[in-house]
Design a protein around this motif. Structure first.
Motif, mmCIF file in Angstrom:
data_model
loop_
_atom_site.group_PDB
_atom_site.id
_atom_site.type_symbol
_atom_site.label_atom_id
_atom_site.label_comp_id
_atom_site.label_asym_id
_atom_site.label_seq_id
_atom_site.Cartn_x
_atom_site.Cartn_y
_atom_site.Cartn_z
ATOM 1 N N ASP A 173 -31.665 64.417 1.704
ATOM 2 C CA ASP A 173 -32.704 63.565 0.715
ATOM 3 C C ASP A 173 -32.354 62.316 0.980
ATOM 4 N N PRO A 174 -31.241 61.627 1.146
ATOM 5 C CA PRO A 174 -31.157 60.451 1.430
ATOM 6 C C PRO A 174 -31.825 59.924 2.746
ATOM 7 N N LEU A 175 -31.522 60.769 3.845
ATOM 8 C CA LEU A 175 -32.245 60.281 4.958
ATOM 9 C C LEU A 175 -33.697 60.465 4.991
ATOM 10 N N THR A 176 -34.157 61.400 4.364
ATOM 11 C CA THR A 176 -35.661 61.380 4.134
ATOM 12 C C THR A 176 -36.361 60.125 3.369
ATOM 13 N N HIS A 177 -35.550 59.714 2.328
ATOM 14 C CA HIS A 177 -35.948 58.443 1.539
ATOM 15 C C HIS A 177 -35.915 57.381 2.656
ATOM 16 N N LEU A 178 -35.106 57.132 3.266
ATOM 17 C CA LEU A 178 -34.844 55.981 4.310
ATOM 18 C C LEU A 178 -36.128 55.908 5.289
ATOM 19 N N VAL A 179 -36.155 57.354 5.893
ATOM 20 C CA VAL A 179 -37.357 57.453 6.872
ATOM 21 C C VAL A 179 -38.806 57.013 6.273
ATOM 22 N N ARG A 180 -38.998 57.501 4.884
ATOM 23 C CA ARG A 180 -40.324 57.291 4.122
ATOM 24 C C ARG A 180 -40.338 55.805 3.966
ATOM 25 N N ASN A 181 -39.321 54.983 3.708
ATOM 26 C CA ASN A 181 -39.364 53.701 3.218
ATOM 27 C C ASN A 181 -39.560 53.050 4.728
ATOM 28 N N SER A 182 -39.053 53.354 5.809
ATOM 29 C CA SER A 182 -39.584 52.589 7.370
ATOM 30 C C SER A 182 -41.035 52.892 7.350
ATOM 31 N N LEU A 183 -41.542 54.167 7.169
ATOM 32 C CA LEU A 183 -42.924 54.423 7.474
ATOM 33 C C LEU A 183 -43.754 53.581 6.367
ATOM 34 N N ASP A 184 -43.517 53.442 5.210
ATOM 35 C CA ASP A 184 -44.280 52.889 4.203
ATOM 36 C C ASP A 184 -43.891 51.274 4.328
ATOM 37 N N HIS A 185 -43.214 50.710 4.200
ATOM 38 C CA HIS A 185 -42.680 49.237 4.042
ATOM 39 C C HIS A 185 -42.264 48.504 5.363
ATOM 40 N N GLY A 186 -41.606 49.407 6.289
ATOM 41 C CA GLY A 186 -41.286 48.920 7.427
ATOM 42 C C GLY A 186 -42.265 48.615 8.575
ATOM 43 N N ILE A 187 -42.984 49.763 8.902
ATOM 44 C CA ILE A 187 -43.817 49.703 10.142
ATOM 45 C C ILE A 187 -45.137 49.025 9.693
ATOM 46 N N GLU A 188 -45.621 48.290 10.312
ATOM 47 C CA GLU A 188 -47.014 47.528 9.928
ATOM 48 C C GLU A 188 -48.210 48.362 10.221
ATOM 49 N N SER A 189 -49.374 48.200 9.712
ATOM 50 C CA SER A 189 -50.640 48.812 10.126
ATOM 51 C C SER A 189 -50.766 48.386 11.667
ATOM 52 N N PRO A 190 -51.785 49.393 12.362
ATOM 53 C CA PRO A 190 -52.150 48.981 13.773
ATOM 54 C C PRO A 190 -52.709 47.213 13.840
ATOM 55 N N GLU A 191 -53.495 46.909 12.735
ATOM 56 C CA GLU A 191 -54.312 45.859 12.973
ATOM 57 C C GLU A 191 -53.035 44.610 12.765
ATOM 58 N N ALA A 192 -52.199 45.015 11.802
ATOM 59 C CA ALA A 192 -51.051 43.837 11.603
ATOM 60 C C ALA A 192 -50.117 43.840 12.899
ATOM 61 N N ARG A 193 -49.954 44.764 13.384
ATOM 62 C CA ARG A 193 -49.027 44.809 14.720
ATOM 63 C C ARG A 193 -49.977 44.078 15.938
ATOM 64 N N ILE A 194 -51.199 44.517 16.044
ATOM 65 C CA ILE A 194 -51.821 43.609 17.076
ATOM 66 C C ILE A 194 -51.961 42.314 16.736
ATOM 67 N N ALA A 195 -52.039 41.554 15.542
ATOM 68 C CA ALA A 195 -52.146 40.299 15.086
ATOM 69 C C ALA A 195 -50.739 39.699 15.528
ATOM 70 N N ALA A 196 -49.677 40.585 15.426
ATOM 71 C CA ALA A 196 -48.237 39.946 15.836
ATOM 72 C C ALA A 196 -47.759 40.273 17.081
#
Length: 681
Positions: A400-423
Motif C-alpha cells: 500500500d505505501p509503495l502504491t501510494h508513492l507510485v501514484r504520486n509520481s504518475l500524477d504529480h511527478g511526471i509531466e504531460s507529454p506537451e509539458a515535457r516537450i516544452a521542457a
C-alpha cells in the motif's frame, strides 16, 4: 467421473494454481505488443485460461469460473490462430476479465457465490467481442447461470463421434493419482475399458484427441516418463461388455461433469503440441519434485519455536558462563555447538518466509498502464532487483505505501507529454522501481524523471501552516514536510493519487515496520523516494548495553563503532548539550539514561562508553555505561503486550528471563534533530 471420488481435497491447490495463472496472465497481457503480438505470449495467455477452465470444469461446481474462462479461451484461441487482430481495447477487456476471474476464485475459496452482475456483464462483453469479429472467431456459447448443468451434452458424446481408440498406460501410479487421471480421461472421450494393476493403470479411450494431447494431459498429474500412449483397441471381451445401450449413454451424460455446449474435446486440447507436452513434463519434474506448498501459519509456528529455542540457548549460555571451563569443557563445547546450530536453523527457517520483491513489483505495470491512460500521459516503467527478498510479513505491508508513492509520481511527478516537450524532454516519462540489499536491510526506491518538487511552493505552504522554516532551510529538511499530516501542494484533487493526506500515513506505516523513508529531488529532473526496511522483524542481531541496572538492545546494523570518550573529544554547545569530535566530524551526544530517565547511571562522560550509531544519513553518539556483548534476540511486539513507548521499537527476553527493550534508533535520531533527550549533565 466416479461418484466416489471426493475432489474437495484438491480445491485449495486448484485455487492457488488459479491465482498464479491469473497473475501470469496479467503480466503477459501487459507485455504484449499490440501491433506485433508475439505468438508465444498469446499461447501462454491461452494456456493459462485453458488450464483454469479445465480445472473448474473437472470439479463441476465452479460454474461461473468455467463459463467465463471458456468464453475468454475461445477469443484467445482465435487470436493465436490469426483469425482476429489484437487491439488495445481487447487487452483492456481481457485485463478486466482477469479481475472478474480473480474475484470468482476468491469467492469460491471462501465458499461463497461470485458476483452475478459482474459475471453476466463480463460474459456479455466477451460475447459481443466474438460477434463483432463476424465469422472469424470461434463460436462462443452463451454462459449458463446454473453452476451444475447436467443436461448439457457430455464430452463423452462429443468425443466419441469420430474418434480413434488409444491405450493410455501409466506405470508407478498411486491410487489417488489413478482416480484423478481416470476422471481426466473421461473428459476427453469415451472410456472403453480400464485395467488397474498393483501400481499401474491402463485406460482404453475412444477420442478425437491425439496421442500427444493425451500424454500432455497426463503430464498434469504424473511425470512424462510414466506415460505410454499407443493406438490400440481394447480386448474383444472388453469391447463387447462396454457397448452401451441408448439409455446407458443418456445416464452417462447426466452424471458427467457438464461444460459449455460449444466446448468439444478437440477444442479443449488445441495448443497441446509436443513442445508444450515437453515443457509441462520438464516443469513438473523440475518443480513439483523439489517444492511443497505449506501454510503460512505452519511456518510462523516454526519461527516461534525457533525463537523460543534461541531464548533457551541464551539461558544456557548465561548459566554456563559461571562454570569452570577446565572442568566442564565438554559441556561448554556442546553449548557452543548448540549456538552455531541454533543460528543456522534460524537463518534456514527465516529464508522460508522470504519472498522476492517481484511479488510487489509485478502489480505495478497494470497500475502504470491504467493511470497513464487516465491522465493522458505516456509513461515507461522499469524495475530492478525483482529477485531481492524480503520477509513475507513486511512484503505484504509495503504494497500500500509503495502504491501510494507510485501514484504520486504518475500524477504529480511526471509531466504531460506537451509539458515535457516544452521542457526539452522526451514526451515519454520514465518511472523506475528498484530494490537491493544493503547490510541487514533492504532499500526500495521509487524514481521518476518528472518536474521534481517545487521548493517555492512547499516553502510557501509551510509558512502558511506555521512550520518553523525560512528561505535558508535546507532542501532535505524542507522535503520532510511532505510527510506532515495534511500537508499537500497539489492544486487539484484527482482519483489517481488521492486527496493529499496520505504521505503522513505512508511514513507512519514505514516506521511501523521498523524502517524509514527519505526524499530527494532536483527541479526539472525528477524525484526519488527511498525506503529502508529491515529484512525481517522476527529475530535480529543486537548489541546488549547496560545503563544503570537496565539492559538495552541496539540493532547491530546501526552500530558502526564504540569508544570511551576523552576530554579532548568533548565540546560543549550549551550547559546540557555536548558533541563528540570523531575523525573530523562533530557527532551529537545522546545519553540513553537521559532519554529514558534511568536511575543509577554513570554521569561522568569520560567514564561512559560512546556507541556511534547511524540512521539514514545521520550519525550520532549514544552514551551507555557498559557494553555487555553481541547476541541474537527474538523480537517481541511491545505495543500488543504492553503499550507503545517512544524511542523503543520492541522488546526481547534475555537468558536470565528478564525483559530488555530494543532501542528505536530512528526515534533517537529524530530526537537529536529536535534537541530532545540530549545529555543532561
Amino acid at each position: 467421473m466416479s461418484a466416489g471420488v471426493d475432489l474437495s481435497q484438491f480445491y485449495e491447490t486448484f485455487f492457488d494454481e488459479a491465482d498464479e495463472l491469473l497473475a501470469d496472465m496479467e503480466q503477459t497481457l501487459l507485455a504484449v505488443d499490440v501491433d506485433h503480438p508475439d505468438k508465444d505470449q498469446l499461447n501462454a495467455i491461452f494456456r493459462a485460461a485453458h488450464s483454469i477452465k479445465g480445472g473448474a470444469g473437472t470439479f463441476g461446481c465452479f460454474g461461473q469460473l468455467a463459463d467465463t474462462t471458456h468464453l475468454l479461451e475461445n477469443l484467445l484461441d482465435a487470436l493465436r490462430r490469426g483469425e482476429m487482430s489484437l487491439r488495445t481495447d481487447m487487452i483492456d477487456l481481457f485485463l478486466e476479465t482477469k479481475d472478474v476471474l480473480t474475484a470468482q476464485v476468491a469467492a469460491y475459496r471462501s465458499s461463497e457465490q461470485p458476483d452475478q452482475d459482474a459475471y453476466e456483464r463480463i460474459c456479455e462483453q466477451l460475447r459481443e467481442l466474438a460477434l463483432e469479429q463476424g465469422g472469424g472467431a470461434a463460436p462462443v456459447a452463451a454462459p449458463v447461470v446454473e453452476p451444475l448443468r447436467a443436461a448439457a451434452p457430455s464430452p463423452v458424446q462429443a468425443a466419441s463421434a469420430s474418434g480413434s481408440p488409444y491405450r493410455v498406460l501409466i506405470n508407478a501410479i498411486s491410487a489417488k493419482d489413478s482416480e484423478a487421471l481416470q476422471a481426466e480421461m473421461a473428459l476427453l472421450g469415451q472410456v472403453l475399458h480400464t485395467e488397474a494393476g498393483a501400481d499401474s493403470l491402463s485406460v482404453w479411450l475412444d477420442t478425437t484427441a491425439s496421442a500427444a494431447d493425451l500424454e500432455a494431459v497426463c503430464c498434469f498429474i504424473v511425470d512424462a516418463m510414466q506415460v505410454s500412449v499407443t493406438s490400440e483397441s481394447p480386448p474383444a471381451a472388453a469391447r463387447a461388455a462396454a457397448a452401451p445401450s441408448a439409455p446407458a449413454v443418456q445416464a452417462s451424460a447426466a452424471q458427467s461433469v457438464a461444460v459449455p455446449a460449444a466446448q468439444s474435446a478437440s477444442a479443449a486440447q488445441e495448443g497441446q503440441t509436443s513442445e508444450v507436452r515437453k515443457q509441462k513434463a520438464a516443469e513438473k519434474s523440475g518443480k513439483e519434485s523439489s517444492t511443497i506448498r505449506v501454510g503460512v501459519e505452519k511456518v510462523d509456528q516454526i519461527i516461534n519455536l525457533v525463537g523460543e529455542l534461541v531464548i533457551t540457548q541464551a539461558m544456557l549460555v548465561q548459566t554456563a558462563s559461571t562454570l569452570d571451563p577446565v572442568l566442564h569443557d565438554r559441556l561448554l563445547n556442546g553449548i557452543e555447538q548448540l549456538d552455531r546450530n541454533a543460528r543456522d536453523l534460524q537463518e534456514s527457517v527465516m529464508s522460508i518466509r522470504m519472498m522476492p520483491m517481484d511479488y510487489v513489483f509485478s502489480r505495478f505495470p497494470r497500475v502504470v498502464r491504467e493511470s497513464a491512460s487516465k491522465l493522458g500521459k505516456s509513461i515507461k516503467l522499469t524495475t530492478h532487483g525483482q529477485a531481492t527478498e524480503l520477509d513475507k510479513s513486511l512484503i505484504e505491508r509495503i504494497i500500500d505505501p509503495l502504491t501510494h508513492l507510485v501514484r504520486n509520481s504518475l500524477d504529480h511527478g511526471i509531466e504531460s507529454p506537451e509539458a515535457r516537450i516544452a521542457a526539452g524532454k522526451d514526451p515519454e516519462g520514465h518511472l523506475v522501481l528498484s530494490a537491493q540489499h544493503s547490510g541487514g536491510q533492504i532499500v526500495i526506491e521509487v524514481s521518476d524523471d518528472g518536474a521534481g518538487l517545487s521548493r517555492e511552493r512547499i516553502l510557501k505552504k509551510a509558512m502558511q501552516q506555521g512550520f518553523p522554516v525560512n528561505e535558508n532551510t535546507p532542501d532535505d529538511e524542507l522535503w520532510q514536510l511532505i510527510f506532515a499530516p495534511g500537508f499537500s501542494t497539489a492544486e487539484q484533487i484527482t482519483d489517481i493519487s488521492g486527496r493529499g493526506v496520505g504521505m503522513d500515513v505512508v511514513r507512519r506505516n514505514i516506521q511501523g515496520m521498523g524502517g524509514h523513508i527519505q526524499l530527494s529531488s532536483r527541479a526539472g529532473q525528477g524525484t526519488t523516494t527511498r525506503i529502508v526496511l529491515p529484512l525481517t522483524l522476527a529475530i535480529l542481531d543486537g548489541m546488549s548495553v547496560q545503563v544503570g541496572e537496565e539492559i538495552f538492545i541496539l540493532p547491530l546494523t546501526h552500530v558502526t563503532e564504540s569508544m570511551q570518550p576523552t576530554a579532548e573529544q568533548l565540546h560543549s554547545i550549551s550547559e546540557n548539550e555536548h558533541v563528540l569530535f570523531v575523525r573530523g566530524e562533530y557527532l551529537p551526544l545522546v545519553s540513553l539514561s537521559g532519554v529514558f530517565a534511568v536511575e543509577g547511571a554513570q554521569t561522568e562522560i569520560t567514564r561512559s562508553i560512546a556507541v556511534v550509531l547511524q540512521a539514514e544519513e545521520t550519525r550520532f553518539a549514544l552514551l551507555v555505561d557498559h557494553l555487555v556483548g553481541q547476541q541474537q534476540v527474538v523480537v517481541k511486539n511491545l505495543e500488543s503486550n504492553y503499550r507503545k513507548i517512544p524511542g523503543i521499537s520492541a522488546a526481547t527476553i534475555l537468558g536470565d528471563g528478564s525483559v530488555a527493550l530494543i532501542v528505536d534508533v530512528f526515534a533517537l535520531m529524530r530526537m537529536t534533530r529536535t534537541k530532545e533527550g540530549v545529555a543532561g549533565f
